[in-house]
Design a protein around this motif. Structure first.
Motif, PDB file in Angstrom:
ATOM      1  N   GLU A 150       0.829  -1.210   0.000  1.00  0.00           N
ATOM      2  CA  GLU A 150       0.000   0.000   0.000  1.00  0.00           C
ATOM      3  C   GLU A 150       0.863   1.260   0.000  1.00  0.00           C
ATOM      4  O   GLU A 150       0.616   2.187  -0.769  1.00  0.00           O
ATOM      5  N   GLY A 166       2.591   1.557  -3.355  1.00  0.00           N
ATOM      6  CA  GLY A 166       1.708   1.551  -4.515  1.00  0.00           C
ATOM      7  C   GLY A 166       2.127   0.549  -5.577  1.00  0.00           C
ATOM      8  O   GLY A 166       2.106   0.857  -6.765  1.00  0.00           O
ATOM      9  N   TYR A 224       4.457  -1.625 -10.591  1.00  0.00           N
ATOM     10  CA  TYR A 224       3.738  -0.444 -10.117  1.00  0.00           C
ATOM     11  C   TYR A 224       2.388  -0.313 -10.808  1.00  0.00           C
ATOM     12  O   TYR A 224       2.149  -0.936 -11.858  1.00  0.00           O
TER      13      TYR A 224
END
Length: 94
Positions: free
Chosen positions: A25, A28, A48
């Motif tokens: 998180e 990302g 990503y």
């Protein structure tokens, strides 16, 4: 995950990366960790949200300075080269 027995299987692994990889998180990104058999440590393969790929390696006595960006073709070659270690890691996660 099925074994990676061909370049097409390596491509499929990358296409279905979200199904196998963990989510970070804060960063990302999705990531998958497996053994670095050449240097005796671990590799982390990352994707990503924008679709870009990177790798990072670390172990006793070494740590890559940062993430190394890969083109999709380089990511596929990397997966193919490390298919045995990736398979073992995915079995352990199941």
């Amino acid at each position: 995950m099925a074994q990676i027995r061909s370049k097409k299987d390596a491509e499929r692994f990358l296409e279905q990366f979200e199904e196998t990889a963990c989510w970070d998180e804060a960063g990302g990104k999705r990531y998958f960790v497996f053994e670095d058999r050449e240097r005796g440590g671990i590799w982390t393969l990352m994707r990503y949200a924008d679709g870009s790929w990177t790798i990072h390696g670390k172990g006793d006595g070494y740590c890559d300075e940062g993430e190394t960006p890969l083109t999709p073709e380089e990511a596929c070659s990397f997966v193919w080269k490390n298919r045995a270690a990736i398979h073992r890691a995915s079995e352990g996660a199941a």
